[in-house]
Write an enzyme that holds these catalytic residues in place. Structure first.
Site, PDB file in Angstrom:
ATOM      1  N   HIS A   1       0.831  -1.192   0.000  1.00  0.00           N
ATOM      2  CA  HIS A   1       0.000   0.000   0.000  1.00  0.00           C
ATOM      3  C   HIS A   1       0.873   1.253   0.000  1.00  0.00           C
ATOM      4  O   HIS A   1       1.930   1.274   0.631  1.00  0.00           O
ATOM      5  CB  HIS A   1      -0.909   0.032   1.239  1.00  0.00           C
ATOM      6  CG  HIS A   1      -1.693  -1.227   1.444  1.00  0.00           C
ATOM      7  ND1 HIS A   1      -2.514  -1.749   0.471  1.00  0.00           N
ATOM      8  CD2 HIS A   1      -1.782  -2.066   2.510  1.00  0.00           C
ATOM      9  CE1 HIS A   1      -3.091  -2.851   0.933  1.00  0.00           C
ATOM     10  NE2 HIS A   1      -2.645  -3.071   2.161  1.00  0.00           N
TER      11      HIS A   1
ATOM     12  N   HIS B   1       3.344  -7.481   1.837  1.00  0.00           N
ATOM     13  CA  HIS B   1       2.751  -8.404   2.792  1.00  0.00           C
ATOM     14  C   HIS B   1       1.655  -9.238   2.127  1.00  0.00           C
ATOM     15  O   HIS B   1       1.200  -8.924   1.021  1.00  0.00           O
ATOM     16  CB  HIS B   1       2.144  -7.637   3.969  1.00  0.00           C
ATOM     17  CG  HIS B   1       1.036  -6.718   3.555  1.00  0.00           C
ATOM     18  ND1 HIS B   1       1.260  -5.440   3.073  1.00  0.00           N
ATOM     19  CD2 HIS B   1      -0.320  -6.873   3.530  1.00  0.00           C
ATOM     20  CE1 HIS B   1       0.116  -4.857   2.783  1.00  0.00           C
ATOM     21  NE2 HIS B   1      -0.873  -5.716   3.048  1.00  0.00           N
TER      22      HIS B   1
ATOM     23  N   ARG C   1      -1.387  -5.000  -6.122  1.00  0.00           N
ATOM     24  CA  ARG C   1      -1.024  -6.415  -6.144  1.00  0.00           C
ATOM     25  C   ARG C   1       0.266  -6.612  -6.946  1.00  0.00           C
ATOM     26  O   ARG C   1       0.402  -6.066  -8.049  1.00  0.00           O
ATOM     27  CB  ARG C   1      -2.125  -7.258  -6.793  1.00  0.00           C
ATOM     28  CG  ARG C   1      -3.440  -7.286  -6.054  1.00  0.00           C
ATOM     29  CD  ARG C   1      -4.348  -8.375  -6.631  1.00  0.00           C
ATOM     30  NE  ARG C   1      -5.742  -8.127  -6.271  1.00  0.00           N
ATOM     31  CZ  ARG C   1      -6.639  -7.571  -7.061  1.00  0.00           C
ATOM     32  NH1 ARG C   1      -6.276  -7.206  -8.286  1.00  0.00           N
ATOM     33  NH2 ARG C   1      -7.858  -7.379  -6.662  1.00  0.00           N
TER      34      ARG C   1
END
Length: 633
Positions: A412, A487, A507
């Site tokens: 993110h 993550h 992604r």
């Protein structure tokens, strides 16, 4: 401007009015009670009257602090129940719960005389007094007692029945079944009884010339009738003794006289005050209660009933209904273990607290029921924090996540990148592992620092997971995921997540899965490479601080960063909390059940439920046996 609806429920009429926060009556109306009907029909009429008054005044329902009801009989304010009312032939009527169900507003209840006394304190003859007693002298004797600014009701609302204390032992029968009660002598009914007895003994008296009412007795006295004068003198002696008893017991600032007999005004209250001064304990040496006529008349009960709501905090805990997401990696545990009700299958995420347009939370209780938390905060920005205004974006999003299959490897952006590229918050987040299957874990940063070129190569060759740091996860573990951390949540994990209010996910690897359209799910490799931190994580798996013992349980700090502060509360009894002006409190129940008590109300909490406690609400208590996540700014 806040307002409330006050209802004075009587055996003959239901009188209601809308009262603003200055205790000004905006409008009123009434309907016949028709008390012989079943109580649900009477409450339905009360609710319809409330909604009609709101519509007629053109007011917004969300600004209504609630519905206050003054009912005859014994009223348990804490339970919102009319325990017994002989006027209505009611026993154990759940008035507040039913009124809330019918109107959507919080409801408060007290005895009608209590409400009248409170009305006089907030807007009538006793305005500004902290201690006042009202005696209503009508068919019976009602008594309302306000001490320290609050109604005194006694245990379960059964107190403050001064009319049924004894004035003369073994005296005249009372409607309660006893003999010699204050009501038998001091009520208008008692005055009329004495006048009739005197008229029978003295047929020449004016009292024998026509119908006898309390006013007729005083009129005859004023016309010079000796028999009437003797009746009035005896009546006022009884009233004086009753008043002295009140003053000796409570020593209020004011004793108010209401009801039909109070129409005599100062001609009644002036000598009554002199009698009190002459006969109360320490009357010549200490403060003596002022005796006066109640000033609001029939409006006192309406205004006082509304004050039950208006005097409570303007804010209350909000129960939230979540938004649901059916991402392909989800399962069914949120339905099975947390009681989430949705037709979506699989159920991957439950957005418990959200003002994000992709899935806003909806309020389930109070006047804002059915509207979004975002709309509520737009109207009341200070309930987010003292520094918020109408333009402030809600900063957080809290979720429950059921990962039956692994989530994509992702990253993110931080705030600077997200604002520049996406016009959004960035996304720093934290996870609390609620449950974990054997062998479950997460990818959490890299095993060792790698270069941008090495990361690009690993993505291209589908070997990225070989470079990632795999961490086993067990229930209770805490992971802090700063923006930029690569993550992935592994299969078999049930997680509570607190994050910034962002739905941005870049992604970088998704195991070759396809979406509902049959096509491979999109990857965002260029953006991921822009924002990824290519090193080992610097934050250890938590919790890293010990739990602290507090009255009613334990509090364990989990994550404190510049975006949010999260603690785990283990409640086993009654735990105190305070929502100050600097931040709201968000509560997510992960285990057990209990209640939150605030502003005189109790709101149940169970596993899987979320509450928003507005900033500035002040003190609250958590009672029960439960585990909660508490999130603040």
């Amino acid at each position: 401007m806040r307002y409330a609806i006050g209802i004075d429920l009587g055996g003959t009429n239901i009188a209601a009015g809308i009262v603003d926060e200055t205790y000004r009556l905006l409008g009123r109306d009434s309907v016949p009670t028709r008390a012989s009907r079943p109580w649900p029909e009477i409450l339905a009429d009360m609710a319809a009257l409330c909604m009609r008054l709101i519509a007629e005044q053109g007011l917004a329902p969300q600004d209504c602090a609630g519905v206050g009801v003054g009912s005859p009989g014994t009223c348990d304010a804490e339970r919102g129940e009319v325990v017994y009312s002989n006027n209505l032939d009611w026993e154990h009527v759940p008035l507040c719960a039913q009124m809330t169900r019918l109107t959507g507003f919080p409801c408060r209840l007290s005895n009608d005389a209590n409400c009248a006394a409170l009305g006089e304190v907030v807007a009538g003859a006793a305005k500004g007094c902290r201690d006042a007693v009202l005696l209503t002298l009508g068919t019976g004797v009602g008594s309302g007692i306000v001490l320290g600014g609050e109604i005194f009701e006694g245990t379960a609302g059964a107190g403050a029945e001064f009319g049924h204390t004894t004035l003369i032992a073994g005296g005249e029968p009372c409607t309660c079944g006893r003999k010699g009660c204050v009501e038998s002598y001091v009520s208008a009914t008692g005055l009329i009884r004495m006048a009739r007895e005197a008229a029978a003994a003295h047929p020449q008296s004016l009292l024998a010339q026509g119908p006898i009412t309390a006013k007729a007795v005083y009129d005859a006295r004023d016309a010079g009738d000796g028999t009437a004068a003797a009746v009035v003198a005896q009546y006022e002696l009884y009233l004086g003794e009753a008043a002295v008893n009140v003053v000796n017991l409570f020593r209020p600032q004011m004793l108010l006289i209401g009801g039909g007999v109070s129409g005599q005004g100062e001609a009644l209250t002036r000598p009554l005050g002199e009698y009190v001064r002459a006969h109360c304990f320490g009357g010549t040496r200490s403060f003596v209660t002022q005796v006066a006529t109640a000033s609001l008349g029939n409006l006192a009960g309406i205004i006082g009933a509304a004050a039950l709501c208006l005097r409570r905090p303007a804010v209350a805990p909000l129960l939230l209904a979540p938004a649901f997401k059916d991402y392909l990696w989800g399962g069914e545990r949120l339905k099975r273990d947390f009681g989430k009700q949705t037709e979506l299958t699989p159920l991957a995420e439950s957005w418990e607290l959200s003002c994000h347009d992709d899935g806003p939370s909806v309020i389930e209780n109070g006047p804002w029921s059915g509207r979004t938390l975002k709309a509520y905060l737009a109207a009341h920005p200070k309930h987010l924090s003292a520094s918020a205004d109408e333009q402030t974006e809600f900063p957080l999003l809290i979720k429950l996540i059921d990962a039956q299959a692994p989530l994509s490897v992702q990253v993110h952006p931080d705030d600077a990148y997200a604002r520049r590229v996406e016009n959004s918050f960035g996304k720093t987040e934290m996870w609390v592992v609620v449950d974990a299957q054997e062998g479950a874990g997460i990818y959490y940063g890299f095993k060792e620092a790698i270069s941008l070129e090495e990361m690009e190569t690993a993505i291209r060759e589908n070997t990225l997971t070989d470079r990632l740091n795999w961490v086993s996860a067990k229930p209770g573990d805490v992971f802090f995921i700063p923006a930029g951390t690569v993550h992935a949540i592994g299969a078999g994990l049930l997680i509570a997540e607190v994050q910034q209010s962002s739905n941005l996910t870049y992604r970088v690897y998704d195991y070759g899965r396809v979406g509902a359209d049959g096509k491979p799910r999109a990857l965002h490799i260029a953006k991921a490479l822009d924002v990824a931190l290519r090193n080992r994580p610097t934050c250890p798996v938590g919790p890293t601080e010990p739990a602290q013992e507090v009255p009613g349980g334990r509090v364990q700090p989990l994550v404190c960063c510049d975006r949010f502060d999260v603690s785990r509360l283990e409640v086993c009894g009654v735990m105190q909390g305070t929502a100050g002006e600097e931040s709201f409190h968000a509560l997510l129940c992960l285990r057990g059940e209990g209640a939150i008590l605030a502003g005189g109300e109790s709101l149940p909490i169970a596993k899987g439920q979320s509450l928003f406690i507005p900033a500035g609400m002040g003190d609250y208590r958590l009672a029960g046996d439960m585990t909660l996540l508490r999130t603040t700014l």
